[in-house]
Design an enzyme around this catalytic site. Structure first.
Site, short mmCIF file in Angstrom:
data_model
loop_
_atom_site.label_atom_id
_atom_site.label_comp_id
_atom_site.label_asym_id
_atom_site.label_seq_id
_atom_site.Cartn_x
_atom_site.Cartn_y
_atom_site.Cartn_z
CB THR A 119 2.93 3.13 4.49
OG1 THR A 119 2.59 2.31 4.72
CG2 THR A 119 1.62 3.95 4.88
CE1 TYR A 156 2.88 -6.78 0.70
CE2 TYR A 156 5.25 -6.01 0.28
CZ TYR A 156 3.74 -6.01 0.85
OH TYR A 156 3.83 -4.12 1.51
CG ASP A 189 4.60 -1.46 6.50
OD1 ASP A 189 4.69 -0.19 6.50
OD2 ASP A 189 5.29 -1.80 7.52
CD GLU A 190 8.93 -1.06 3.98
OE1 GLU A 190 10.01 -0.55 2.69
OE2 GLU A 190 9.32 -0.63 5.09
CD GLU A 191 8.55 -0.69 -4.56
OE1 GLU A 191 8.04 -0.37 -6.18
OE2 GLU A 191 9.01 -0.33 -4.12
#
Length: 236
Positions: free
Chosen positions: A202, A159, A177-179
């Site tokens: 997730t 990100y 994986d992670e917001e």
């Protein structure tokens, strides 16, 4: 005795090289997978060390290889796929989705002990960022029975690179994986529109009622939660 020990070593090598074959989801993991049959977008929230990333990695390995177990009732692709797996930073992507999919990042001799079976890894391309981080993996797909063999491609993203790095490519799926920030999530989802592909998220809920979480909650669920952070669950 020596032959027996050699046999045990060979069996252990084969087991370590095919973690996908022994993956058996617990109830919430199974619910998460099954929801993919009818939902393009899915969310798996749970606390630390409760199998979120393992579930994401197992599903991604199935799509990449075309090796779906007999118990599978979730999303199925009938062709090689192009998938992304992403985390917050390059290091986070390396240490979580890459580790689960491929194996320990710093030990190349152990690559193939993750969820992607060792015999399915056709090639790896190193990244330019964190040490041991991969840019992409070429994965052998299909080839059993009457199925024509092909190759899937898995790429790793983060990100922190910003939305611009997420533009352009057509994909079958994106795993967050992670917001992620909402703009990154929206861009990833857009990448799957042409293929009627999927996104999975997730993470451990640390940011409270974020815009991404709200996408997956009904009005009744939001009213029930109020301002409290969600505690975990599967949503689609």
């Amino acid at each position: 005795m020596r032959a027996y020990l050699a046999l045990l070593e060979e069996l252990e090598r084969r087991r370590r090289g095919n973690s996908l074959a022994v993956y058996k989801p617990y109830d919430r993991q199974a619910e998460f997978h099954a929801a993919g049959a009818t939902n393009r977008e899915r969310l798996f929230m749970a606390g630390n060390q409760l199998g979120k990333t393992r579930a994401g990695g197992a599903e991604w390995a199935m799509h990449l290889t075309g090796r779906y177990p007999d118990w599978w009732v979730g999303k199925v692709f009938d062709q090689p796929v192009r998938l992304w797996a992403a985390g917050v930073t390059g290091e986070g992507t390396r240490d979580n989705p890459q580790r689960v999919l491929v194996g320990p990042p710093q030990q190349q001799g152990e690559w193939g002990t993750g969820m992607i079976p060792a015999d399915a890894i056709a090639d790896t391309v190193m990244g330019r960022g964190a040490p041991g981080a991969l840019d992409s993996v070429v994965v052998r797909w299909g080839g059993g029975g009457d199925v024509q063999a092909g190759e899937s491609v898995l790429s790793f993203k983060s990100y922190e690179k910003g939305r611009e790095k997420w533009q352009g490519e057509t994909l079958h799926g994106v795993w967050f994986d992670e917001e992620p920030p909402l703009d990154i999530y929206s861009e990833g989802l857009t990448r799957t529109n042409a293929t009627d592909g999927i996104t999975i998220v997730t993470f451990t809920p640390l940011l409270g009622m974020s815009d991404v979480v709200l996408r997956f909650l009904s009005a009744e669920a939001i009213q029930g939660l109020g301002s409290s952070p969600p505690q975990g669950g599967v949503a689609a």
